[in-house]
Design a protein around this motif. Structure first.
Motif, PDB file in Angstrom:
ATOM      1  N   PHE A 219     -12.886 -26.021  -7.593  1.00 41.98           N
ATOM      2  CA  PHE A 219     -13.136 -25.922  -9.171  1.00 41.98           C
ATOM      3  C   PHE A 219     -13.776 -24.536  -9.550  1.00 41.98           C
ATOM      4  O   PHE A 219     -13.456 -23.959 -10.693  1.00 41.98           O
ATOM      5  CB  PHE A 219     -14.272 -27.049  -9.640  1.00 41.98           C
ATOM      6  N   ILE A 220     -14.531 -24.046  -8.858  1.00 45.09           N
ATOM      7  CA  ILE A 220     -15.230 -22.737  -8.929  1.00 45.09           C
ATOM      8  C   ILE A 220     -14.317 -21.506  -9.224  1.00 45.09           C
ATOM      9  O   ILE A 220     -13.892 -20.957 -10.024  1.00 45.09           O
ATOM     10  CB  ILE A 220     -16.385 -22.193  -8.135  1.00 45.09           C
ATOM     11  N   ALA A 221     -12.918 -21.871  -8.402  1.00 42.43           N
ATOM     12  CA  ALA A 221     -11.959 -20.728  -8.321  1.00 42.43           C
ATOM     13  C   ALA A 221     -11.143 -21.009  -9.596  1.00 42.43           C
ATOM     14  O   ALA A 221     -10.727 -20.060 -10.208  1.00 42.43           O
ATOM     15  CB  ALA A 221     -11.279 -21.005  -6.961  1.00 42.43           C
ATOM     16  N   TYR A 222     -10.798 -22.309  -9.761  1.00 43.23           N
ATOM     17  CA  TYR A 222      -9.897 -22.500 -10.918  1.00 43.23           C
ATOM     18  C   TYR A 222     -10.763 -22.384 -12.469  1.00 43.23           C
ATOM     19  O   TYR A 222     -10.063 -22.165 -13.351  1.00 43.23           O
ATOM     20  CB  TYR A 222      -9.233 -23.834 -10.593  1.00 43.23           C
ATOM     21  N   ALA A 223     -11.984 -22.763 -12.459  1.00 37.40           N
ATOM     22  CA  ALA A 223     -12.803 -22.348 -13.737  1.00 37.40           C
ATOM     23  C   ALA A 223     -12.593 -21.055 -14.016  1.00 37.40           C
ATOM     24  O   ALA A 223     -12.944 -20.800 -15.259  1.00 37.40           O
ATOM     25  CB  ALA A 223     -14.042 -22.890 -13.272  1.00 37.40           C
ATOM     26  N   VAL A 224     -12.578 -20.041 -13.144  1.00 36.49           N
ATOM     27  CA  VAL A 224     -12.374 -18.688 -13.425  1.00 36.49           C
ATOM     28  C   VAL A 224     -11.480 -18.463 -13.861  1.00 36.49           C
ATOM     29  O   VAL A 224     -10.940 -17.613 -14.967  1.00 36.49           O
ATOM     30  CB  VAL A 224     -12.659 -17.871 -12.120  1.00 36.49           C
ATOM     31  N   LYS A 225     -10.220 -19.091 -13.449  1.00 36.51           N
ATOM     32  CA  LYS A 225      -8.825 -18.749 -14.128  1.00 36.51           C
ATOM     33  C   LYS A 225      -8.363 -19.346 -15.208  1.00 36.51           C
ATOM     34  O   LYS A 225      -7.937 -18.828 -16.060  1.00 36.51           O
ATOM     35  CB  LYS A 225      -7.817 -18.892 -12.818  1.00 36.51           C
ATOM     36  N   PRO A 230     -19.371 -21.242 -18.000  1.00 31.62           N
ATOM     37  CA  PRO A 230     -19.573 -19.862 -18.193  1.00 31.62           C
ATOM     38  C   PRO A 230     -18.937 -18.544 -17.270  1.00 31.62           C
ATOM     39  O   PRO A 230     -19.355 -17.954 -17.174  1.00 31.62           O
ATOM     40  CB  PRO A 230     -21.193 -19.690 -17.764  1.00 31.62           C
ATOM     41  N   LEU A 231     -17.824 -19.343 -16.499  1.00 40.34           N
ATOM     42  CA  LEU A 231     -17.067 -18.260 -15.896  1.00 40.34           C
ATOM     43  C   LEU A 231     -15.870 -17.624 -16.475  1.00 40.34           C
ATOM     44  O   LEU A 231     -14.989 -17.040 -15.989  1.00 40.34           O
ATOM     45  CB  LEU A 231     -16.402 -18.918 -14.544  1.00 40.34           C
ATOM     46  N   HIS A 232     -16.066 -17.282 -17.729  1.00 44.25           N
ATOM     47  CA  HIS A 232     -14.988 -16.837 -18.839  1.00 44.25           C
ATOM     48  C   HIS A 232     -15.131 -15.372 -19.285  1.00 44.25           C
ATOM     49  O   HIS A 232     -14.265 -14.744 -19.978  1.00 44.25           O
ATOM     50  CB  HIS A 232     -14.919 -17.585 -19.829  1.00 44.25           C
ATOM     51  N   THR A 233     -16.369 -14.859 -18.881  1.00 44.30           N
ATOM     52  CA  THR A 233     -16.406 -13.534 -19.681  1.00 44.30           C
ATOM     53  C   THR A 233     -15.654 -12.235 -19.075  1.00 44.30           C
ATOM     54  O   THR A 233     -15.472 -11.410 -19.953  1.00 44.30           O
ATOM     55  CB  THR A 233     -17.977 -13.092 -19.176  1.00 44.30           C
ATOM     56  N   TRP A 234     -14.849 -12.617 -17.872  1.00 47.78           N
ATOM     57  CA  TRP A 234     -13.908 -11.604 -17.754  1.00 47.78           C
ATOM     58  C   TRP A 234     -12.811 -11.352 -18.836  1.00 47.78           C
ATOM     59  O   TRP A 234     -12.101 -10.170 -18.971  1.00 47.78           O
ATOM     60  CB  TRP A 234     -13.423 -11.746 -16.310  1.00 47.78           C
ATOM     61  N   VAL A 287     -17.613 -28.097 -24.402  1.00 45.74           N
ATOM     62  CA  VAL A 287     -18.351 -26.548 -24.563  1.00 45.74           C
ATOM     63  C   VAL A 287     -17.277 -25.458 -24.866  1.00 45.74           C
ATOM     64  O   VAL A 287     -17.676 -24.670 -25.595  1.00 45.74           O
ATOM     65  CB  VAL A 287     -19.160 -26.384 -23.315  1.00 45.74           C
ATOM     66  N   ASN A 288     -16.323 -25.409 -24.139  1.00 43.17           N
ATOM     67  CA  ASN A 288     -15.304 -24.550 -24.321  1.00 43.17           C
ATOM     68  C   ASN A 288     -14.529 -24.392 -25.762  1.00 43.17           C
ATOM     69  O   ASN A 288     -14.724 -23.544 -26.351  1.00 43.17           O
ATOM     70  CB  ASN A 288     -13.882 -24.798 -23.287  1.00 43.17           C
TER      71      ASN A 288
END
Length: 523
Positions: A219-225, A230-234, A287-288
């Motif tokens: 989930f951490i990996a796919y939440a970034v992509k 909060p893993l969206h700032t990139w 939240v998104n």
């Protein structure tokens, strides 16, 4: 399971990669030859995808099709294993379609054209491979393959802060990818057999505690992509510095890799853990939707405004995945396809507008619609699609997710009412900030300084053609969604049944032949 006699998927994946290796030897001084070469390669590969789809793909089957498997490291049961089903085939088609249009959108590129098109074609093959490979370690390798092209496309052809945006992208995505590797190795060596084959991994009997740990890692990996807050700032930084064709690849394909992997790995392979984490996905999806929509309001930079709009729309995908209904899961897949088309069109138009005004700040625009009528019309139409206007694909996708979640008995009625209300708030916010954006760009009095300093020429035929190509499926799916949903319905129904069967209390509930009700997780 259908096994292809002709190596369709291997050809589709390796053709653009092999073609990219020939670019350095093409005699070309001004970049004209290499761009035509790249466009022809893109068209040929997309044509092969379409031929494979219409001649070999069976809509009624939920099994893997066009399957190919060639030994690589037999001791680890590691193979070049590829295949597609209802989850991956639409995304393979989307990848070929968007990438080919991105090559055409890159026509004005004059800086290092050979390197630019080399990276685009290499990325083409890598992204299709993500949706097609059926080996977990191979999936990790092709997932990593697309990082380098995107990094270089941002770092070399980006804006003033391109190095910062590219570095942030690589840190976020490469860091997240490590979790995929750790989880893949854990699953492969768990039990009596060592295997990386996804079908074999899905049959292993993982303890619930281990499933939860694996689920969190994936989930951490796919939440970034995807990306998930909060893993969206990139993403706003990357979009803020990217060129138009790179925008199209980021919004049209890259974000879909996260949604696809979340369904393929988390939901399909780890169904018990998915049932445990489903309420968390719902909350994060809400939240998104709300946070990103409100943040989009505050953005004065046009690219960042559309970037946050993308994050908001992808929140519907996570809610559909966690709805435990056929309709909700089908809506999640449709939303990914729809957003890929709409996001690519909006970001292309943002690039076209910037090429003429040489500014991204809304405060510096105003009244340009009087001089750029075609761009004004196209921008307005694509914005209507983004705000889910009836008759366009975004409306159908979001409606399916709404109804799918509303009719789910996976959650108690109070929770459903709260979530539906917040989703509705997000739907209301979207037209407000998009229509406000259109007003600030195209309506009102002209900025005399801008008009005096820039030639505000209207859209050229190439640009009109690209937008027309994107609008045809957007409107077509909106008017007749079955043209797409029939491709993957059998798979989403099977997946929903697997999720239900994973929890004893859910498996006991009665189902109908038409559609399965969602599981009972009421608290």
């Amino acid at each position: 399971m259908n096994t292809a006699n002709f190596p369709w998927l291997t050809t589709i994946i390796l053709l653009p990669v092999a073609a990219s290796l020939l670019i350095p030897i093409i005699p070309d001084k001004d970049g004209k030859a290499v761009r035509w070469y790249s466009l022809i390669v893109g068209l040929v590969d997309f044509a092969i995808i379409v031929v494979a789809f219409y001649t070999e793909y069976d809509f009624s089957s939920s099994d893997l099709q066009l399957v190919e498997s060639y030994p690589w490291i037999p001791q680890l049961d590691l193979n070049w294993s590829v295949g597609v089903d209802g989850l991956s085939m639409p995304l393979v088609i989307l990848t070929g379609f968007i990438t080919t249009l991105a090559v055409l959108a890159a026509w004005p590129v004059t800086l290092k054209p050979k390197l630019f098109y080399f990276l685009i074609l290499a990325m083409y093959g890598g992204q299709i491979a993500v949706f097609a490979v059926q080996d977990m370690l191979l999936f990790f390798l092709v997932w990593e393959l697309e990082l380098i092209p995107v990094y270089l496309l941002l770092a070399i052809w980006g804006g003033k802060k391109r190095h910062y945006a590219a570095t942030k992208f690589i840190l976020y995505t490469a860091g997240g990818s490590l979790f995929i590797l750790v989880a893949a190795l854990t699953m492969a060596f768990y039990g009596d057999t060592v295997t990386f084959d996804m079908r074999s991994l899905s049959l292993k009997d993982y303890a619930l505690n281990l499933q939860i740990l694996l689920y969190v890692a994936f989930f951490i990996a796919y939440a970034v992509k995807l990306p998930i807050i909060p893993l969206h700032t990139w993403l706003p930084d990357a979009h803020g510095e990217a060129t138009a064709p790179v925008h199209m690849l980021l919004a049209g394909i890259l974000l879909k890799m996260g949604g696809y992997a979340l369904i393929r790995m988390n939901a399909e392979i780890l169904p018990e853990a998915h049932a445990y984490f489903a309420p968390v996905l719902i909350v994060l999806g809400v939240v998104n939707i709300i946070y990103a929509a409100l943040t989009s309001f505050a953005q004065r930079n046009l690219k960042r405004k559309i970037a946050y709009s993308s994050i908001s729309h992808m929140g519907f995908v996570t809610i559909g995945i966690a709805s435990f209904t056929d309709l909700g899961m089908s809506g999640a897949v449709l939303q990914m396809i729809s957003h890929g088309l709409i996001g690519a069109s909006l970001f292309f138009l943002v690039g076209a507008t910037y090429d003429r005004t040489h500014t991204l700040m809304l405060d510096e625009m105003g009244g340009v619609g009087k001089r750029m009528r075609k761009i004004f019309a196209m921008f307005t139409t694509c914005s209507m699609a983004s705000l889910a206007l009836p008759g366009m694909s975004g409306f159908v996708a979001e409606l399916m997710i709404f109804v799918g979640f509303a009719t789910s008995d996976a959650y108690n009625s109070t929770f459903r009412v709260i979530v539906i209300f917040l989703m509705a708030v997000g739907v209301i916010l979207t037209p407000i900030y998009l229509l406000s954006m259109l007003r600030e760009i195209f309506y009102g009095d002209e900025n005399k300084e801008l008009v005096a300093n820039q030639k505000l020429i209207d859209a050229e035929p190439r640009e009109v053609f690209i937008i027309a190509c994107l609008l045809i499926p957007i409107i077509g799916i909106g008017l007749y969604p079955k043209i797409l949903t029939q491709v993957y319905d059998s798979k989403t129904v099977q997946l929903t049944a697997r999720l239900r069967a994973a929890v004893p209390s859910l498996a006991q509930q009665k189902t109908t032949a038409v559609s399965m009700s969602a599981p009972s997780l009421e608290s």
